[in-house]
Design an enzyme around this catalytic site. Structure first.
Site, mmCIF file in Angstrom:
data_model
loop_
_atom_site.group_PDB
_atom_site.id
_atom_site.type_symbol
_atom_site.label_atom_id
_atom_site.label_comp_id
_atom_site.label_asym_id
_atom_site.label_seq_id
_atom_site.Cartn_x
_atom_site.Cartn_y
_atom_site.Cartn_z
ATOM 1 N N SER A 144 0.834 -1.197 0.000
ATOM 2 C CA SER A 144 0.000 0.000 0.000
ATOM 3 C C SER A 144 0.867 1.244 0.000
ATOM 4 C CB SER A 144 -0.907 0.018 1.239
ATOM 5 O OG SER A 144 -1.593 1.258 1.346
ATOM 6 N N TYR A 157 -2.603 -0.696 10.207
ATOM 7 C CA TYR A 157 -2.622 -1.056 8.786
ATOM 8 C C TYR A 157 -1.307 -0.650 8.115
ATOM 9 C CZ TYR A 157 -4.168 -1.067 3.880
ATOM 10 O OH TYR A 157 -4.280 -1.286 2.526
#
Length: 254
Positions: A144, A157
């Site tokens: 990501s 995350y």
């Protein structure tokens, strides 16, 4: 453009609610024999039918819990029993629950790390054990842009996604002599069901577009294109890299 004829490609988290489904579709269109999985048995079999119709020769679908090492290993073994080899393994299954750091619980931490990081490692390990015997293969991890930017409420995350990029580098160095390439794709702001609610506010959507050098959010297809490139012969001398497909978000948000 890409040719994966007769190659066995595994895509985790391909049930149709995110990037994994489009990745699987593009590999199938490129001739691959597919093995896909999801924690939701009903959705993954539905996705398999939508992708391949009645072509059971090139499609295998099964339930898998990415947070369970036993489940990951059982799925990898089932793929071997079905196809006899694994040429490409795409670690895509992941979870994302934004929450202020002061409110994160141990269960929040464990669930996110188990799926997003632990599951990736043991998925890669299961694939690599097969690929060593084959004298080669390719692993692509979905990371990501959160590895490179800071977003409030994304601490856990982001930690897993940064870990995925570093894990990619280490595995690439360790397994390279066995002919195994390991790379990572880091998507930026791409419309998915996970973020649909957030970006349903047109002001939020426009603010992101205005921030990006390319002045638009990405498309899931563009992420899948990057995955197929890294898994293809066009990237035969690329390993240990994180490819940002983010419209420039990582260079404007620190």
């Amino acid at each position: 453009m890409f040719d994966f004829q007769d190659q066995v490609v595994v895509v985790t988290g391909a049930s149709g609610i995110g990037i994994g489904n489009v990745i699987a579709r593009q590999f199938y269109a490129a001739g691959a024999k597919l093995a896909i999985c999801s924690h939701n048995k009903e959705r993954i079999h539905q996705a398999a039918e939508e992708i391949s119709g009645q072509d059971t020769a090139r499609m295998f679908a099964a339930e898998m819990d990415a947070g369970s090492v036993d489940s990951v290993r059982a799925f990898a073994e089932a793929v071997i029993q079905r196809y006899g080899r694994i040429d490409v393994w795409v670690n895509n299954a992941g979870i994302h629950f934004p929450k202020p750091s002061l409110e994160v619980t141990p269960d929040d931490w464990d669930n996110t790390v188990n799926v997003n990081l632990r599951g990736y490692f043991f998925g890669a390990q299961a694939a690599a054990r097969v690929m060593v015997e084959q004298s080669g293969g390719c692993i692509v991890n979905i990371g990501s842009v959160n590895k490179a930017i800071v977003t409030v409420g994304e601490t856990v995350y982001a930690a897993t996604k940064a870990g995925i990029s570093k894990m990619t580098e280490n595995l690439a160095r360790e397994w390279g002599p066995s002919g195994i390439r390991v790379n990572c794709v880091a998507p930026g702001s791409v419309p998915t069901l996970i973020n649909r609610k957030q970006y349903s506010d047109l002001r939020v959507h426009q603010a992101m577009c205005d921030k990006l050098p390319l002045r638009r959010r990405g498309e899931v297809r563009e992420i899948a294109d990057g995955v197929l490139f890294l898994a293809s012969s066009y990237a035969s001398y690329i390993t240990g890299q994180t490819l940002f497909i983010d419209g420039g978000l990582s260079i404007v948000c620190g």
